[in-house]
Design an enzyme around this catalytic site. Structure first.
Site, PDB file in Angstrom:
ATOM      1  N   HIS A 124       0.819  -1.224   0.000  1.00  0.00           N
ATOM      2  CA  HIS A 124       0.000   0.000   0.000  1.00  0.00           C
ATOM      3  C   HIS A 124       0.854   1.276   0.000  1.00  0.00           C
ATOM      4  O   HIS A 124       0.317   2.366  -0.231  1.00  0.00           O
ATOM      5  CB  HIS A 124      -0.928   0.022   1.216  1.00  0.00           C
ATOM      6  CG  HIS A 124      -2.004  -1.009   1.185  1.00  0.00           C
ATOM      7  ND1 HIS A 124      -2.840  -1.187   0.095  1.00  0.00           N
ATOM      8  CD2 HIS A 124      -2.379  -1.939   2.110  1.00  0.00           C
ATOM      9  CE1 HIS A 124      -3.680  -2.179   0.355  1.00  0.00           C
ATOM     10  NE2 HIS A 124      -3.417  -2.653   1.567  1.00  0.00           N
ATOM     11  N   ASP A 160      -2.772 -10.525  -2.433  1.00  0.00           N
ATOM     12  CA  ASP A 160      -3.349  -9.997  -1.193  1.00  0.00           C
ATOM     13  C   ASP A 160      -4.815  -9.621  -1.438  1.00  0.00           C
ATOM     14  O   ASP A 160      -5.172  -9.191  -2.545  1.00  0.00           O
ATOM     15  CB  ASP A 160      -2.560  -8.766  -0.748  1.00  0.00           C
ATOM     16  CG  ASP A 160      -2.907  -8.295   0.655  1.00  0.00           C
ATOM     17  OD1 ASP A 160      -2.134  -8.589   1.575  1.00  0.00           O
ATOM     18  OD2 ASP A 160      -3.943  -7.615   0.809  1.00  0.00           O
ATOM     19  N   HIS A 162      -6.397  -7.119  -0.448  1.00  0.00           N
ATOM     20  CA  HIS A 162      -6.504  -5.683  -0.693  1.00  0.00           C
ATOM     21  C   HIS A 162      -5.661  -5.302  -1.908  1.00  0.00           C
ATOM     22  O   HIS A 162      -4.534  -5.774  -2.055  1.00  0.00           O
ATOM     23  CB  HIS A 162      -6.027  -4.890   0.526  1.00  0.00           C
ATOM     24  CG  HIS A 162      -6.730  -5.239   1.792  1.00  0.00           C
ATOM     25  ND1 HIS A 162      -6.218  -6.127   2.724  1.00  0.00           N
ATOM     26  CD2 HIS A 162      -7.932  -4.837   2.278  1.00  0.00           C
ATOM     27  CE1 HIS A 162      -7.058  -6.250   3.726  1.00  0.00           C
ATOM     28  NE2 HIS A 162      -8.112  -5.480   3.485  1.00  0.00           N
ATOM     29  N   ASP A 247      -4.669 -12.747   3.371  1.00  0.00           N
ATOM     30  CA  ASP A 247      -5.915 -12.303   3.989  1.00  0.00           C
ATOM     31  C   ASP A 247      -7.147 -12.622   3.157  1.00  0.00           C
ATOM     32  O   ASP A 247      -8.261 -12.272   3.546  1.00  0.00           O
ATOM     33  CB  ASP A 247      -5.862 -10.810   4.342  1.00  0.00           C
ATOM     34  CG  ASP A 247      -5.089  -9.982   3.345  1.00  0.00           C
ATOM     35  OD1 ASP A 247      -4.713 -10.512   2.280  1.00  0.00           O
ATOM     36  OD2 ASP A 247      -4.842  -8.794   3.620  1.00  0.00           O
TER      37      ASP A 247
END
Length: 343
Positions: A124, A160, A162, A247
């Site tokens: 991120h 991931d 996200h 995740d």
């Protein structure tokens, strides 16, 4: 030659965002505990080196580097998700360095593949902004290091849950780094729509497929078979990097996907096969998210087994209507750039 190099260090356990924060030290200790209890033949563990200022500067601005350096030794709140403790800055520099070192060892032929088991995560972090638990963008820094070492084409795959907004931003106008992401969508950080394909020289070199919650191992398999793998094989990368967040596991408290550890192993198998066919097996994983301690540790262990050659996993058959629709949207957005997807 080492088959699978694992780079990690006790310093990563001293990054502590605070009580009840999901990105806790126990994430890494649970992985290491399982690897100790169930060792994998061919996997060798070593301590990494920190990143140099030049390596950090290849991705991140002077402003961000100075700001983060100023947090060294301090408890600080960067944003509601991203907090530091006294050892966080040093851990982040070491995490970036571990990712670069993993690439160096693989490109030099001293390791067949590698996994940087690091904290804090990185995908991120944008060139001028730390966010989403991340300070420095480990996989982007590693990709830039690979380019300096002669890799002409680098594939980054991000599984991931996200979307890796920071990695996408770093290579948005580039074609020497192909960024692919499968993620829950819409979801944090509100990027990763199928029409986000890059621009300028990089148009078509960002591939996003966002899935609704509930996607299964079979759904992910359909995306690999009909979108990601054809493009990856056409790209012929010199190195395959993976932002390996776990995740999307069905037990993860921060997302809504239904992947199992066998699904992650199947993704790792597919990318290992791409690396074997395109670039002599040069494959490097960097740890990103994953907040179910059991789901995370079991999934990492399953991927290391694949990397070490102990197992191969395949996806189950079948795809949900929702995943098929998401796949079609991404294919339509990318067809103008990749003939393997049809016209």
């Amino acid at each position: 030659m080492t088959q699978t190099l694992l780079l990690t260090d006790p310093l990563f356990l001293r990054h502590d965002p605070g009580p009840e924060h999901p990105e806790c030290p126990e994430r890494l200790s649970s992985i290491l505990d399982l690897l100790n209890m169930e060792p994998i033949s061919g996997a060798e563990r070593r301590a990494p080196r920190p990143a140099t200022e030049e390596e950090l500067a290849a991705v991140h601005t002077q402003r961000l580097r100075d700001y983060l350096r100023g947090l060294r030794g301090r408890h600080e709140v960067i944003d509601p998700d991203t907090l530091t403790s006294p050892d966080t800055y040093d851990a982040a520099v070491l995490a970036a360095g571990a990712s670069v070192q993993a690439v160096e060892e693989v490109l030099a032929g001293r390791a067949h593949n590698a996994f940087a088991l690091v904290r804090p995560p990185g995908h991120h972090a944008e060139p001028d902004r730390a966010m989403g638990f991340c300070l420095f963008n480990n996989v982007a820094i590693a990709a830039e290091a690979a380019r300096r070492q002669g890799a002409e084409r680098v594939l980054i795959f991000d599984w991931d849950v996200h979307h890796g907004n920071g990695t996408q931003a770093a290579f948005w106008q580039r074609r020497d780094v192909l960024y692919m992401s499968v993620h829950q969508y819409p979801y944090y950080p509100d990027t990763g729509a199928p029409f986000e394909v890059g621009e300028g020289p990089g148009a078509g070199y960002t591939l996003n497929c966002g899935l609704p919650g509930g996607a299964t191992d079979a759904d992910y398999g359909a995306l690999y078979q009909d979108l990601f793998l054809p493009v990856a094989q056409a790209y012929k990368p010199d190195l395959v990097l993976v932002s390996a967040g776990f995740d999307a596991h069905r037990d993860d408290p921060l997302a809504d996907m239904m992947l199992t550890e066998r699904g992650f192993a199947a993704m790792c198998t597919a990318l290992r096969d791409v690396a074997e066919s395109a670039c002599k097996g040069r494959l490097v994983l960097m740890l990103e998210g994953g907040y179910s301690l059991e789901g995370l540790s079991q999934s990492v262990h399953a991927c290391v087994e694949v990397m070490a050659g102990e197992t191969k996993d395949s996806f189950p058959k079948g795809v949900s209507r929702e995943a098929a629709a998401a796949l079609q949207r991404s294919r339509e957005a990318l067809k103008p750039y990749w003939s393997v997807l049809g016209r």
